[in-house]
Design a protein around this motif. Structure first.
Motif, PDB file in Angstrom:
ATOM      1  N   ASN A   1       0.806  -1.222   0.000  1.00 22.22           N
ATOM      2  CA  ASN A   1       0.000   0.000   0.000  1.00 22.22           C
ATOM      3  C   ASN A   1       0.843   1.279   0.000  1.00 22.22           C
ATOM      4  OD1 ASN A   1      -2.435  -1.293  -0.100  1.00 22.22           O
ATOM      5  ND2 ASN A   1      -2.866  -1.160   2.101  1.00 22.22           N
ATOM      6  N   ILE A   2       1.879   1.326   0.816  1.00 21.64           N
ATOM      7  CA  ILE A   2       2.681   2.551   0.885  1.00 21.64           C
ATOM      8  C   ILE A   2       3.425   2.764  -0.425  1.00 21.64           C
ATOM      9  CG2 ILE A   2       4.595   3.688   2.071  1.00 21.64           C
ATOM     10  CD1 ILE A   2       3.708   2.387   4.638  1.00 21.64           C
ATOM     11  N   THR A   3       3.962   1.691  -0.989  1.00 18.31           N
ATOM     12  CA  THR A   3       4.648   1.804  -2.275  1.00 18.31           C
ATOM     13  C   THR A   3       3.659   2.190  -3.370  1.00 18.31           C
ATOM     14  OG1 THR A   3       6.240   0.137  -1.565  1.00 18.31           O
ATOM     15  CG2 THR A   3       6.136   0.608  -3.912  1.00 18.31           C
ATOM     16  N   LEU A   4       2.428   1.677  -3.314  1.00 11.33           N
ATOM     17  CA  LEU A   4       1.391   2.063  -4.271  1.00 11.33           C
ATOM     18  C   LEU A   4       1.111   3.556  -4.188  1.00 11.33           C
ATOM     19  CD1 LEU A   4      -0.827   1.388  -6.351  1.00 11.33           C
ATOM     20  CD2 LEU A   4      -2.348   0.881  -4.404  1.00 11.33           C
ATOM     21  N   ASN A   5       0.996   4.072  -2.992  1.00  9.11           N
ATOM     22  CA  ASN A   5       0.781   5.508  -2.772  1.00  9.11           C
ATOM     23  C   ASN A   5       1.909   6.308  -3.441  1.00  9.11           C
ATOM     24  OD1 ASN A   5       0.638   8.138  -1.757  1.00  9.11           O
ATOM     25  ND2 ASN A   5       0.414   7.513   0.372  1.00  9.11           N
ATOM     26  N   GLU A   6       3.153   5.928  -3.164  1.00 10.14           N
ATOM     27  CA  GLU A   6       4.297   6.646  -3.734  1.00 10.14           C
ATOM     28  C   GLU A   6       4.300   6.547  -5.255  1.00 10.14           C
ATOM     29  OE1 GLU A   6       7.430   4.613  -1.761  1.00 10.14           O
ATOM     30  OE2 GLU A   6       7.303   5.789   0.091  1.00 10.14           O
ATOM     31  N   THR A   7       3.976   5.370  -5.779  1.00  8.73           N
ATOM     32  CA  THR A   7       3.984   5.164  -7.227  1.00  8.73           C
ATOM     33  C   THR A   7       2.914   6.008  -7.912  1.00  8.73           C
ATOM     34  OG1 THR A   7       4.810   2.912  -6.924  1.00  8.73           O
ATOM     35  CG2 THR A   7       3.817   3.427  -9.043  1.00  8.73           C
ATOM     36  N   MET A   8       1.732   6.096  -7.307  1.00 13.17           N
ATOM     37  CA  MET A   8       0.664   6.886  -7.916  1.00 13.17           C
ATOM     38  C   MET A   8       1.017   8.374  -7.889  1.00 13.17           C
ATOM     39  SD  MET A   8      -2.756   4.843  -6.609  1.00 13.17           S
ATOM     40  CE  MET A   8      -3.871   5.612  -7.802  1.00 13.17           C
ATOM     41  N   ARG A   9       1.679   8.832  -6.850  1.00 13.62           N
ATOM     42  CA  ARG A   9       2.099  10.244  -6.821  1.00 13.62           C
ATOM     43  C   ARG A   9       3.174  10.502  -7.884  1.00 13.62           C
ATOM     44  NH1 ARG A   9       4.044  11.517  -1.206  1.00 13.62           N
ATOM     45  NH2 ARG A   9       3.851   9.318  -0.664  1.00 13.62           N
ATOM     46  N   ARG A  10       4.085   9.549  -8.071  1.00 18.93           N
ATOM     47  CA  ARG A  10       5.080   9.707  -9.137  1.00 18.93           C
ATOM     48  C   ARG A  10       4.399   9.712 -10.515  1.00 18.93           C
ATOM     49  NH1 ARG A  10       8.092   5.597  -5.975  1.00 18.93           N
ATOM     50  NH2 ARG A  10       9.626   6.726  -4.718  1.00 18.93           N
ATOM     51  N   LEU A  11       3.400   8.862 -10.658  1.00 16.39           N
ATOM     52  CA  LEU A  11       2.678   8.793 -11.937  1.00 16.39           C
ATOM     53  C   LEU A  11       1.972  10.123 -12.225  1.00 16.39           C
ATOM     54  CD1 LEU A  11       1.652   7.220 -14.388  1.00 16.39           C
ATOM     55  CD2 LEU A  11      -0.182   6.286 -12.935  1.00 16.39           C
ATOM     56  N   ALA A  12       1.378  10.731 -11.204  1.00 13.10           N
ATOM     57  CA  ALA A  12       0.716  12.026 -11.396  1.00 13.10           C
ATOM     58  C   ALA A  12       1.728  13.080 -11.836  1.00 13.10           C
ATOM     59  CB  ALA A  12       0.026  12.457 -10.103  1.00 13.10           C
TER      60      ALA A  12
END
Length: 901
Positions: free
Chosen positions: A835-846
């Protein structure tokens, strides 16, 4: 770095005058001894010398000059240049300052100084007859400059023995360079004669015929011998380094008489191939007076039968000798080494420095700038001076190089991957081996683009399982934001990071507990403490800790740290030796020492998947929360394993326990957080599959994780054990996919979240094969995450022409990070990131969408981020944090919009 290196003598400088017969001022702090060749004439404050003609000299020159020479012009009044660090004062006696500022900017003198002589020279001496002629000494070389308005500049640079005068060609072997002081003895109708001082020995040289007298101060000049005792006492530790060869073995021997009892230590190398094979240390059981013999059973790094060591040493000075014998305890199997004196320093490190344009090299600190604590002398402090006090020569290698940023753009931030690549490409002394070579880099900022970093320093270089601790960096913009640049705090941070490169831990990280300093280590007055973590002031934790620290700090290390620096076994300390925190000055926080129960009000938990497949990157989530005993508790953000606050212990299937050490360790400001009903917990997700020691989970089986958190109250909060199972490959396809993630380079790429570094090209090729050959395998998502993250940011590469920037490849980043998100959110497959890595990845994607100019899609991803975790029913405070993160990024991407309410 100072213009003049740290002196080994008890006095700072000799300023000869043109009086006949010859006289000179010998400077020590703010005092001056007035001598002639026959004796001591007077001693007192420098500013009162010569009838007050020096009155008005400002600080730091009044107290901290580390060189001085008369400007040899025919006109009066007299004129002298005083040097303090990299500053100089051009002083006209009885009149005042003609120039004050950086010596390199002196309008007449500075522009003529060769680049190699702009730092760490040995001494400087004015020459007669031709106005403005000056001689600079460095090692066994010199430069002669004719300056002034009509001067011809530097007209000789080369070996001392290359000078035309025959006397320089006749210097004795132990006095061929490295002089602390040089003073011209000019007299009518006499050819040049010079007084040369090196440590506690001196030489009276006639330039035409050679040495007239060599020996002690008193033997060479009665005036030197009559100096007060403090002037004659060597400034460096009472120690010396010797070297000798016997039976194809080279011995580097260290003799240290600084403490109550002598310590003798040494390293052994095979002469035929240069390889290291053992170290020893011997503590004497009684004090000695040289010449003396120290004998006893030594402790060795590697078990040997020849533990009986005896050392005979005559003097710790040029020309001295030491004879060492090694044998079995019964005296058999004996080897004798006859060792020659090498240096007053116990170790010598070549330190190469580069810095980015717009930053500044770390400067010195004059201890007169603030009220001085007891025991701190009036002096110029540099990193070189601090380590000289510790018995280590930090020798500048080459010339500090300014790296151009032309065409590189603004807001450059350096990742771990970029720093390592920069070191390998720019560190001219770099070799993948154990050597006393270190690279320092002054960069802009640290971290991912757009991230506000609090890291002001980092010791890095963790590629693979060996050859670590060779590089460090300071981040100028962060230091400037903290107000550290050009001040004592900046020098402190620089010296602190060099300490890490020598394998020193933070003061509060040492273990077992009985080895901690006062107040759980927070009471240490050491470079390895943080000023804002010092609890030794009158108000303890509640007062102004930083002010209390500097009010007591004498710019040194603790006794245990000095022991490590001076006598640590070779691999424990040398750059390229043991991994950081392995065999450091203290052991590090290991599991056999169970901490006392914490009363901090905090609970610590480690969680992860229960089972990981072959090659699957192991990620652990760290949670720090209230334990229910109190409605609020103080915490410090920083749950990264191996950081300032948290250690993660890993027990492997064989039962061996050790701390996980990340591929880089950063130092920076500690952010305090109050945990309460609104913020009940802190979280961190850490990739722990690969660290400084290589792969953490390299074999199938059962592993146990336990975290330990250093709470603000000094207690240690310990997590319950968490068990992780590493499964063997399920089939050949599973093995093939997993193997593509199991190389050291792939592990480093996962830890760094990708890199363009050429030395990781094989690892990148393996990740590409995993994506191409096994696109549907659950492990492919991790290769996509590393590659996509790296593609979405710039990559900085140092070249001979400056910084080259590979701009972000937003299309590739969007495609690859989008696949990571899509795979993780797909309920039909069992794959994806935590979950935490998903959060970071989605912010990088944005951010990647925004860089591509698609702000609408960036907003869609940020909305999806919030909705995803709302659907996961995360606790309300966690959701509130995620909402805040999303809106902060949205405001950054839409700077024209009003900030969120």
């Amino acid at each position: 770095m100072g213009f003049v290196r740290a002196k080994t003598t008890g006095f700072n400088a000799i300023l000869p005058t043109r009086d006949d017969p010859w006289k000179a001022l010998v400077l020590r702090g703010d005092q001056a001894a007035f001598i002639n060749q026959g004796g001591l004439l007077s001693e007192g404050p420098l500013l009162q010398s010569y009838g007050g003609q020096l009155a008005g000299i400002p600080e730091p020159f009044a107290s901290c000059s580390d060189a001085a020479f008369e400007v040899r012009v025919t006109a009066y009044p007299r004129r002298a240049i005083f040097v303090a660090g990299d500053l100089c004062l051009d002083w006209v006696w009885g009149v005042g300052a003609k120039y004050q500022g950086p010596i390199s900017s002196h309008p007449e003198f500075g522009r003529h100084i060769p680049p190699a002589y702009l730092s760490d020279i040995d001494t400087v001496m004015g020459l007669p007859n031709v106005p403005y002629r000056t001689m600079l000494f460095k090692g066994d070389r010199c430069a002669i400059i004719e300056w002034g308005d009509k001067g011809r500049g530097c007209y000789y640079e080369g070996p001392l023995t290359g000078l035309n005068e025959q006397g320089w060609k006749k210097l004795p072997a132990d006095m061929k360079g490295g002089f602390d002081h040089a003073a011209l003895l000019q007299a009518p109708n006499v050819y040049y004669q010079t007084l040369l001082v090196k440590g506690d020995r001196a030489l009276f040289l006639d330039w035409g015929t050679g040495p007239k007298v060599v020996g002690s101060y008193a033997e060479v000049a009665a005036g030197l011998g009559a100096l007060p005792a403090d002037y004659r006492k060597p400034r460096l530790p009472a120690a010396g380094r010797f070297s000798g060869i016997a039976d194809d073995v080279r011995l580097d021997l260290r003799v240290d008489l600084e403490g109550t009892l002598p310590v003798v230590s040494g390293d052994l190398f095979t002469v035929s191939d240069g390889s290291y094979y053992n170290s020893f240390v011997l503590d004497a059981d009684q004090a000695v007076t040289l010449p003396a013999t120290v004998t006893g059973i030594a402790k060795y790094a590697v078990t040997t039968g020849r533990t009986l060591v005896s050392v005979e040493v005559d003097t710790l000075a040029p020309g001295g000798t030491a004879t060492l014998t090694r044998s079995a305890p019964d005296g058999t199997n004996l080897t004798t080494f006859t060792c020659s004196y090498v240096s007053r320093f116990l170790r010598t490190i070549d330190f190469e420095i580069d810095y980015v344009a717009g930053t500044e090299p770390v400067t010195q600190y004059a201890t007169t700038d603030h009220p001085r604590p007891p025991g701190l002398a009036k002096r110029i402090m540099t990193a070189q001076a601090a380590f000289a006090d510790a018995g280590v020569e930090l020798r500048t290698a080459g010339i500090p190089n300014e790296v151009s940023l032309e065409g590189a753009g603004a807001n450059l931030q350096w990742s771990d991957a970029e720093l390592h690549a920069a070191m390998v490409s720019q560190f001219s002394l770099h070799r993948d081996t154990q050597q006393w070579k270190l690279w320092g880099f002054i960069a802009n900022r640290y971290g991912e683009a757009d991230e506000v970093s609090t890291t002001d320093g980092i010791m890095f270089d963790y590629l693979g399982e060996s050859f670590q601790r060779q590089g460090l960096a300071i981040f100028y913009d962060t230091a400037k934001r903290f107000g550290y640049t050009g001040k004592r705090e900046g020098l402190f941070s620089w010296t602190h990071e060099i300490g890490h490169a020598l394998n020193l831990l933070h003061s509060w990280q040492k273990d077992p507990p009985e080895l901690l300093g006062p107040l759980e280590g927070h009471g240490d007055l050491s470079f390895m403490n943080y000023a804002d973590e010092y609890w030794g002031g009158p108000d303890g934790q509640d007062g102004d800790r930083e002010a209390a620290f500097y009010n007591a700090f004498t710019w040194t290390f603790t006794a245990a740290e000095l022991r490590h620096i001076r006598h640590g076994f070779y691999r424990h300390i040398v750059m390229g030796g043991d991994a950081w925190s392995t065999n450091s000055a203290h052991k590090g926080a290991l599991a056999q020492n169970t901490p006392a129960p914490s009363e901090s009000g905090l609970r610590l938990e480690v969680s992860s998947k229960d089972v990981f497949s072959h090659g699957e990157p192991v990620t652990a989530e760290i949670k720090l929360s209230l334990d229910g005993s109190t409605p609020t508790a103080q915490a410090t953000a920083g749950l990264k394993p191996g950081g300032d606050r948290l250690v993660l212990l890993v027990t492997d299937p064989a039962g061996h326990t050790g701390p996980f050490t990340p591929v880089a360790r950063a130092c920076g400001a500690s952010r305090r957080v109050t945990l309460d009903a609104g913020t009940p917990a802190l979280y961190h997700s850490a990739y722990i599959g690969f660290g400084a020691g290589g792969f953490t989970f390299d074999q199938p089986g059962t592993y146990t994780l336990q975290a330990r958190y250093h709470a603000p109250d000094g207690s240690t909060v310990t997590s319950p054990d968490h068990v992780v199972q590493i499964s063997p490959p399920a089939d050949e396809n599973d093995k093939a996919a997993g193997d593509l993630l199991m190389g050291d380079q792939q592990g480093m790429l996962l830890a760094l979240l990708g890199s363009d570094a050429p030395q990781l090209s094989d690892g990148n090729a393996a990740l590409d094969r995993l994506i191409a050959d096994h696109p549907d395998h659950p492990l492919a998502v991790y290769a996509l995450m590393a590659k996509g993250t790296n593609a979405g940011r710039h990559f900085l590469t140092l070249t001979e022409n400056g910084v080259e920037v590979r701009t972000a490849d937003t299309d590739t980043s969007i495609e690859q990070l989008g696949t990571v998100v899509e795979t993780t959110l797909d309920p039909t497959i069992d794959a994806g990131v935590d979950n935490i890595t998903l959060n970071e990845t989605m912010r990088r994607l944005a951010r990647a969408h925004a860089r591509a100019g698609d702000l609408k899609q960036a907003d869609v991803v940020l909305d999806q981020l919030v909705d995803t975790f709302r659907d996961k029913d995360v606790p309300p405070p966690v959701l509130a944090t995620i909402v805040e993160q999303a809106e902060t990024i949205r405001a950054q991407l839409h700077p024209q919009a009003a900030p969120p309410q």
